[in-house]
Design a protein around this motif. Structure first.
Motif, mmCIF file in Angstrom:
data_model
loop_
_atom_site.group_PDB
_atom_site.id
_atom_site.type_symbol
_atom_site.label_atom_id
_atom_site.label_comp_id
_atom_site.label_asym_id
_atom_site.label_seq_id
_atom_site.Cartn_x
_atom_site.Cartn_y
_atom_site.Cartn_z
ATOM 1 N N UNK A 23 0.834 -1.211 0.000
ATOM 2 C CA UNK A 23 0.000 0.000 0.000
ATOM 3 C C UNK A 23 0.868 1.260 0.000
ATOM 4 N N UNK A 24 1.908 1.262 0.835
ATOM 5 C CA UNK A 24 2.842 2.401 0.857
ATOM 6 C C UNK A 24 3.420 2.653 -0.517
ATOM 7 N N UNK A 25 3.855 1.552 -1.123
ATOM 8 C CA UNK A 25 4.458 1.623 -2.451
ATOM 9 C C UNK A 25 3.453 2.200 -3.462
ATOM 10 N N UNK A 26 2.218 1.721 -3.386
ATOM 11 C CA UNK A 26 1.173 2.195 -4.307
ATOM 12 C C UNK A 26 0.899 3.683 -4.082
ATOM 13 N N UNK A 27 0.765 4.090 -2.814
ATOM 14 C CA UNK A 27 0.451 5.505 -2.538
ATOM 15 C C UNK A 27 1.585 6.419 -3.014
ATOM 16 N N UNK A 28 2.834 5.953 -2.861
ATOM 17 C CA UNK A 28 3.974 6.729 -3.361
ATOM 18 C C UNK A 28 3.882 6.882 -4.868
ATOM 19 N N UNK A 29 3.545 5.783 -5.515
ATOM 20 C CA UNK A 29 3.426 5.807 -6.974
ATOM 21 C C UNK A 29 2.292 6.740 -7.416
ATOM 22 N N UNK A 30 1.169 6.693 -6.704
ATOM 23 C CA UNK A 30 0.031 7.556 -7.029
ATOM 24 C C UNK A 30 0.440 9.025 -6.909
ATOM 25 N N UNK A 31 1.158 9.336 -5.827
ATOM 26 C CA UNK A 31 1.608 10.723 -5.630
ATOM 27 C C UNK A 31 2.588 11.154 -6.708
ATOM 28 N N UNK A 32 3.542 10.265 -7.034
ATOM 29 C CA UNK A 32 4.573 10.639 -8.003
ATOM 30 C C UNK A 32 3.976 10.807 -9.403
ATOM 31 N N UNK A 33 2.875 10.103 -9.649
ATOM 32 C CA UNK A 33 2.220 10.252 -10.954
ATOM 33 C C UNK A 33 1.257 11.429 -10.951
ATOM 34 N N UNK A 34 1.101 12.056 -9.799
ATOM 35 C CA UNK A 34 0.222 13.215 -9.698
ATOM 36 C C UNK A 34 -1.248 12.900 -9.925
ATOM 37 N N UNK A 35 -1.630 11.647 -9.546
ATOM 38 C CA UNK A 35 -3.041 11.282 -9.736
ATOM 39 C C UNK A 35 -3.881 11.916 -8.637
ATOM 40 N N UNK A 36 -4.918 12.616 -9.041
ATOM 41 C CA UNK A 36 -5.815 13.255 -8.063
ATOM 42 C C UNK A 36 -7.069 12.407 -7.919
ATOM 43 N N UNK A 37 -7.353 12.061 -6.641
ATOM 44 C CA UNK A 37 -8.547 11.231 -6.420
ATOM 45 C C UNK A 37 -9.629 12.021 -5.755
#
Ligand SMILES: [Zn+2]
Length: 220
Positions: free
Chosen positions: A206-220
């Motif tokens: 989950x940590x890894x995924x959230x880091x990836x989401x942030x680095x890709x600039x995905x807005x949820x």
């Protein structure tokens, strides 16, 4: 309106706070019949120390259960920080400033710990004198599965891919969370330890995924 009056107005709205204990104010020495977790002396309006050794659930004013309501927890957190924030004590005595700093960071720590299903579980185990052993035996096939998932997250390119992995992983944590809740309810701490050691792996994904989401600039 004074901070204290504001606080008592808020307190009255929440029956969970309607619990009294007797304290002596550290500043004026008078006995204070204190609502738990009331923060100020009713006589001199001085901020009080956190109750020594009080567990995080009591500190936050939420029921002590693994199924803690995250929305209620967040609401309590905001309420407490509204009164404890060190900025509010800028013009107060040095000692009050120090208490508010300590109290406020304790509340931060408690909130962070209770919010996540993994850290909440580990904390509840510790309250029962148990810990997750470092060298818990893990199924080889499970480890392979986790490693593959790690690689999938690393190589996920599109928003769609990463969000699908996110959803899948969150569902796994949710399922484990339910099992941990039952195990706590049944007092089966061995099973809690086993489930939480598995949850650790998904929490790290989950940590890894959230880091990836942030680095890709995905807005949820
Ligand atoms: Zn006082």
């Amino acid at each position: 309106m004074s901070i204290r009056n504001l606080l008592f107005k808020d307190v009255a709205k929440h029956s969970i706070y309607q619990q009294y204990r007797l304290f002596s104010c550290w500043s004026c020495g008078k006995d204070v019949q204190r609502l738990v977790p009331a923060l100020f002396c009713g006589h001199c309006n001085t901020i009080q120390h956190p109750v020594k050794g009080e567990n995080y659930f009591k500190l936050m004013g939420v029921s002590e259960t693994y199924d803690v309501d995250e929305n209620v927890l967040a609401k309590k957190y905001k309420e407490l920080q509204k009164y404890l924030h060190p900025d509010k004590f800028a013009s107060r005595a040095r000692e009050e400033q120090e208490i508010s700093e300590r109290y406020s960071s304790l509340v931060n720590e408690a909130y962070k710990t209770l919010l996540e299903p993994l850290t909440r579980g580990i904390y509840m185990l510790r309250l029962r004198g148990k810990d997750i052993p470092e060298n818990t035996e893990v199924d080889q096939q499970f480890l392979m599965e986790i490693m593959e998932k790690n690689e999938e997250v690393e190589s996920a390119q599109s928003e769609e891919e990463i969000m699908a992995l996110n959803e899948e992983n969150k569902a796994k944590i949710k399922k484990l969370q339910k099992q941990v809740s039952i195990a706590f309810f049944e007092g089966d701490l061995k099973r809690v330890i086993k489930l939480l050691s598995v949850m650790k792996y998904y929490a790290s994904i989950d940590n890894q995924i959230q880091t990836s989401i942030r680095s890709k600039g995905i807005i949820r």
